[in-house]
Design an enzyme around this catalytic site. Structure first.
Site, mmCIF file in Angstrom:
data_model
loop_
_atom_site.group_PDB
_atom_site.id
_atom_site.type_symbol
_atom_site.label_atom_id
_atom_site.label_comp_id
_atom_site.label_asym_id
_atom_site.label_seq_id
_atom_site.Cartn_x
_atom_site.Cartn_y
_atom_site.Cartn_z
ATOM 1 N N HIS A 197 62.566 4.141 29.999
ATOM 2 C CA HIS A 197 61.959 5.357 30.533
ATOM 3 C C HIS A 197 61.916 5.336 32.059
ATOM 4 O O HIS A 197 61.173 6.109 32.670
ATOM 5 C CB HIS A 197 60.554 5.520 29.959
ATOM 6 C CG HIS A 197 60.540 5.648 28.472
ATOM 7 N ND1 HIS A 197 60.547 6.865 27.825
ATOM 8 C CD2 HIS A 197 60.554 4.705 27.488
ATOM 9 C CE1 HIS A 197 60.551 6.663 26.511
ATOM 10 N NE2 HIS A 197 60.560 5.361 26.290
ATOM 11 N N GLU B 191 68.530 -16.596 44.988
ATOM 12 C CA GLU B 191 68.418 -17.623 46.018
ATOM 13 C C GLU B 191 69.524 -18.667 45.888
ATOM 14 O O GLU B 191 69.909 -19.303 46.872
ATOM 15 C CB GLU B 191 67.044 -18.299 45.948
ATOM 16 C CG GLU B 191 66.651 -19.033 47.210
ATOM 17 C CD GLU B 191 65.195 -19.438 47.217
ATOM 18 O OE1 GLU B 191 64.439 -18.887 48.035
ATOM 19 O OE2 GLU B 191 64.805 -20.298 46.401
ATOM 20 N N LYS C 174 61.414 -18.591 57.619
ATOM 21 C CA LYS C 174 60.267 -19.497 57.757
ATOM 22 C C LYS C 174 60.116 -19.968 59.198
ATOM 23 O O LYS C 174 59.003 -20.074 59.722
ATOM 24 C CB LYS C 174 60.445 -20.700 56.832
ATOM 25 C CG LYS C 174 60.305 -20.396 55.351
ATOM 26 C CD LYS C 174 60.499 -21.666 54.540
ATOM 27 C CE LYS C 174 60.382 -21.412 53.050
ATOM 28 N NZ LYS C 174 60.605 -22.646 52.256
#
Length: 460
Positions: free
Chosen positions: A312, A290, A428
């Site tokens: 893994h 960000e 937003k």
């Protein structure tokens, strides 16, 4: 040395496609300018996160409020998202028992702390259906006071508390962490008589882990705030130089920047070999992404892995995939516990198992860390190593401050503002427009105008 150490030799190893010997000298003027630019904004009062470790008043207020809540309630639910949740979660998961919330109170010695974070209704309703509301209080954390996800959760809990316990019961169970002077939540605190802790105006959400945003839940969970802030203060003091070879955060930012710009290593992996730092990896992802992803040509991509688990899974990609990654290993020198590995006689004929006899799980995970780092470098993959003497409050404070300062300096090196998030704000506005927020009609109409789909590309 009983403090955090940073080793960037793995980014200068010729076998690992490392940087040239003079790379740091060439970067020195730009690094000094990035440091000076940050310090100027800090002195002006614009940026305050690096001064949080010396804010004794906020630490004391957070600890006092946590003690008061702990005396009356068993559970603290932290309502916050992104920077209002990740920092506190990282601190608690690093410094408390791995199964803290499952322990009985006499073993826990502190409150149970929950971070619902997302606004997924299934998760939130399940949490509220699991906790006994009478034994639960909640902290609503949003600096702006208008974060939709957080305020939705707040409104749900507010209604349920008032319905069951009345207005006074709600007030006793709700505390706020928000802007000291402005915003909807500050006005609500005043109107409803709610206790509230301030987030300094100069501290943004993703840099707020060492403010009341992180300190209140940390204190509720039993974390030693004094040691946490002492470690952060010690790291901040070590980073008061504009010289790359003297300032660990500037060196880390500089090396990752060089690997990106000169070697195309645009994916920056943080890989701690300690489960307690798993959530710190998630916090780092937000911090780096960000802060630095601001232009099409600027934006190193952070990635969280955990050793040995991800040996893994994603390690295959790191080892033999595209040459676009730098892996930062985080080692804890003295783990809190170790477990011996017993090999019974009946297993000894199996050589792939028998060699574990006489070793401990701590030796195993350390051997895996060393081996993985060596294997990556041999395969031409650069690495960085961060070493913590122990995973305690002081070391955690050092690590948080190192990564926050490195992010600030990296913004200067990339020429972007590491302290805003215009891309997030656009999303937003669209969401709030869809939900009918007054003044956001244009955003709603713009979104709906773009919502045309080709039915041929939809398979139902």
């Amino acid at each position: 040395m009983d403090r955090l150490s940073l080793d960037v030799n793995g980014c200068f190893d010729a076998a690992a496609d490392g940087l040239g010997a003079n790379a740091l000298d060439a970067l020195a003027p730009a690094a000094a300018a990035a440091f000076d630019g940050f310090e100027a904004r800090r002195r002006s009062g614009e940026l305050g996160f690096a001064d949080l470790p010396r804010d004794a008043a906020t630490a004391d207020a957070s600890a006092a409020l946590a003690r008061d809540l702990a005396a009356r309630f068993e559970n603290l639910v932290v309502l916050g998202i992104g920077g209002s949740s990740l920092g506190g979660r990282a601190i608690l998961s690093a410094l408390t028992h791995p199964f803290h919330n499952l322990l009985p109170r006499d073993r826990r010695g502190a409150m149970r702390v929950f971070f619902p974070d997302n606004s997924d209704p299934a998760t939130f309703e399940a949490l509220l259906g699991t906790l006994e509301l009478e034994e639960t209080c909640f902290a609503t954390i949003t600096k702006s006071g208008g974060t939709a996800e957080t305020m939705a959760q707040h409104l749900v809990l507010r209604e349920r508390c008032i319905a069951r316990f009345g207005e006074e019961g709600y007030r006793s169970r709700c505390v706020l962490v928000t802007d000291p002077a402005k915003g909807a939540l500050r006005a609500i605190a005043d109107a409803e008589g709610l206790r509230a802790l301030p987030v300094p105006a100069s501290v943004g959400g993703r840099f707020s882990a060492l403010s009341a945003v992180g300190l209140l839940p940390a204190a509720a969970g039993g974390v030693d705030l004094t040691a946490l802030l002492a470690g952060a203060a010690a790291m901040e003091a070590r980073c008061r130089s504009g010289a790359l070879r003297e300032n660990p955060a500037l060196l880390y930012a500089g090396v990752l920047h060089l690997m990106d710009r000169q070697k195309g290593r645009r994916i920056h992996v943080l890989m701690p070999y300690a489960d307690g730092l798993r959530d710190t990896g998630d916090w780092f992802v937000q911090l780096w992404a960000e802060s630095l992803g601001k232009r099409p040509e600027v934006g190193p991509t952070p990635f969280r892995a955990v050793g040995a688990t991800d040996q893994h899974s994603s390690m295959q990609l790191m080892m033999e995939g595209p040459h676009d990654k730098v892996v930062t290993f985080v080692r804890v020198v003295q783990p809190r516990a170790d477990v011996s590995i017993p090999v019974p006689d009946t297993y000894r004929p199996h050589g792939e198992i028998a060699y574990l006899d006489g070793h401990t799980m701590g030796e195993l995970i350390e051997a895996e860390r060393r081996a993985t780092e060596a294997a990556l470098r041999k395969a031409g993959r650069p690495t960085v190593s961060i070493q913590l003497p122990r995973l305690d409050a002081r070391a955690m404070g050092e690590l948080l401050m190192l990564l926050e300062l490195a992010t600030a300096y990296a913004g200067g090196l990339y020429g972007v503002n590491a302290f805003d998030q215009p891309g997030v704000e656009a999303g937003k506005r669209y969401a709030q427009g869809l939900l009918g927020r007054p003044g956001y009609e244009q955003a709603r109409d713009e979104l709906l105008a773009r919502a045309h789909t080709d039915p041929a590309l939809v398979l139902g």
